[in-house]
Write a protein that holds these residues in place. Structure first.
Motif, PDB file in Angstrom:
ATOM      1  N   ALA A 294      12.846  11.720  -6.011  1.00  0.00           N
ATOM      2  CA  ALA A 294      11.751  11.559  -6.971  1.00  0.00           C
ATOM      3  C   ALA A 294      11.442  12.891  -7.654  1.00  0.00           C
ATOM      4  O   ALA A 294      11.218  12.935  -8.871  1.00  0.00           O
TER       5      ALA A 294
ATOM      6  N   GLN B 141      14.126  13.573 -10.210  1.00  0.00           N
ATOM      7  CA  GLN B 141      13.953  12.786 -11.431  1.00  0.00           C
ATOM      8  C   GLN B 141      12.849  13.371 -12.310  1.00  0.00           C
ATOM      9  O   GLN B 141      12.917  13.292 -13.529  1.00  0.00           O
TER      10      GLN B 141
ATOM     11  N   THR C  66      12.173   5.021 -15.465  1.00  0.00           N
ATOM     12  CA  THR C  66      11.586   4.327 -14.316  1.00  0.00           C
ATOM     13  C   THR C  66      11.233   2.892 -14.670  1.00  0.00           C
ATOM     14  O   THR C  66      11.281   2.022 -13.813  1.00  0.00           O
TER      15      THR C  66
ATOM     16  N   THR D 111      12.694  -0.903 -12.560  1.00  0.00           N
ATOM     17  CA  THR D 111      11.754  -1.700 -11.760  1.00  0.00           C
ATOM     18  C   THR D 111      12.261  -3.115 -11.561  1.00  0.00           C
ATOM     19  O   THR D 111      11.806  -3.807 -10.660  1.00  0.00           O
TER      20      THR D 111
END
Length: 90
Positions: free
Chosen positions: A27, A30, A79, A83
Protein backbone atom coordinates in the motif's frame (compact mmCIF):
# COMPACT_ATOMS: atom_id res chain seq x y z
CA UNK A 1 17.84 -0.74 41.61
CA UNK A 2 15.75 -1.66 38.58
CA UNK A 3 17.52 -3.48 35.84
CA UNK A 4 17.13 -2.22 32.30
CA UNK A 5 16.61 -5.79 31.12
CA UNK A 6 13.14 -5.96 32.66
CA UNK A 7 12.17 -2.71 30.98
CA UNK A 8 13.71 -3.83 27.71
CA UNK A 9 11.70 -7.05 27.78
CA UNK A 10 8.49 -5.07 28.21
CA UNK A 11 9.39 -2.66 25.42
CA UNK A 12 10.59 -5.22 22.89
CA UNK A 13 8.06 -7.93 23.68
CA UNK A 14 5.96 -6.97 20.65
CA UNK A 15 8.79 -5.96 18.35
CA UNK A 16 8.06 -8.78 15.89
CA UNK A 17 4.46 -7.63 15.59
CA UNK A 18 5.40 -4.00 15.02
CA UNK A 19 6.91 -4.61 11.59
CA UNK A 20 4.73 -3.65 8.62
CA UNK A 21 3.04 -6.50 6.80
CA UNK A 22 3.54 -7.21 3.12
CA UNK A 23 0.12 -5.71 2.39
CA UNK A 24 1.02 -2.51 4.25
CA UNK A 25 4.32 -2.23 2.38
CA UNK A 26 2.48 -2.75 -0.93
CA UNK A 27 0.00 0.00 0.00
CA UNK A 28 2.88 2.37 0.79
CA UNK A 29 4.51 1.49 -2.52
CA UNK A 30 1.29 2.29 -4.40
CA UNK A 31 1.00 5.64 -2.60
CA UNK A 32 4.66 6.57 -3.10
CA UNK A 33 4.01 8.88 -6.12
CA UNK A 34 1.50 10.86 -4.02
CA UNK A 35 3.94 11.02 -1.12
CA UNK A 36 6.81 12.22 -3.31
CA UNK A 37 4.61 14.81 -5.02
CA UNK A 38 3.56 16.07 -1.59
CA UNK A 39 7.21 16.36 -0.56
CA UNK A 40 7.92 18.38 -3.71
CA UNK A 41 5.01 20.69 -2.87
CA UNK A 42 6.28 21.25 0.67
CA UNK A 43 9.77 21.91 -0.69
CA UNK A 44 8.40 24.53 -3.09
CA UNK A 45 6.46 26.17 -0.28
CA UNK A 46 9.52 26.23 1.98
CA UNK A 47 11.57 27.88 -0.75
CA UNK A 48 8.89 30.56 -1.11
CA UNK A 49 8.95 31.23 2.64
CA UNK A 50 12.58 32.29 2.46
CA UNK A 51 11.75 35.52 0.66
CA UNK A 52 8.85 37.41 -0.84
CA UNK A 53 7.31 34.98 -3.36
CA UNK A 54 7.95 35.94 -6.95
CA UNK A 55 6.47 34.61 -10.19
CA UNK A 56 8.93 31.70 -10.33
CA UNK A 57 7.91 30.63 -6.82
CA UNK A 58 4.24 30.86 -7.74
CA UNK A 59 4.80 28.71 -10.83
CA UNK A 60 6.84 26.20 -8.86
CA UNK A 61 4.09 25.86 -6.23
CA UNK A 62 1.35 25.70 -8.87
CA UNK A 63 3.17 22.93 -10.77
CA UNK A 64 3.81 21.02 -7.56
CA UNK A 65 0.09 21.25 -6.66
CA UNK A 66 -0.81 19.94 -10.10
CA UNK A 67 1.60 17.02 -9.64
CA UNK A 68 -0.02 16.21 -6.29
CA UNK A 69 -3.49 16.30 -7.82
CA UNK A 70 -2.40 14.19 -10.78
CA UNK A 71 -0.78 11.61 -8.51
CA UNK A 72 -3.89 11.46 -6.33
CA UNK A 73 -6.09 11.07 -9.41
CA UNK A 74 -3.91 8.24 -10.73
CA UNK A 75 -4.01 6.50 -7.36
CA UNK A 76 -7.79 6.89 -7.12
CA UNK A 77 -8.28 5.56 -10.64
CA UNK A 78 -5.95 2.65 -9.98
CA UNK A 79 -7.63 1.67 -6.72
CA UNK A 80 -11.13 2.18 -8.16
CA UNK A 81 -10.29 -0.22 -10.98
CA UNK A 82 -9.21 -2.96 -8.56
CA UNK A 83 -12.27 -2.94 -6.30
CA UNK A 84 -14.12 -5.29 -8.62
CA UNK A 85 -17.42 -3.47 -8.66
CA UNK A 86 -20.07 -5.31 -10.63
CA UNK A 87 -22.93 -3.76 -12.54
CA UNK A 88 -22.39 -0.16 -13.52
CA UNK A 89 -22.46 1.39 -16.96
CA UNK A 90 -19.29 0.50 -18.79
Amino acid sequence: MDHIVTVQDAVTAFADFMEPTKAELDAIEQEMPVILAGVDLVDAQIIALDHAPNEVDRRRIRRARHRVLAARRELANRTAGTTGLSGGAA
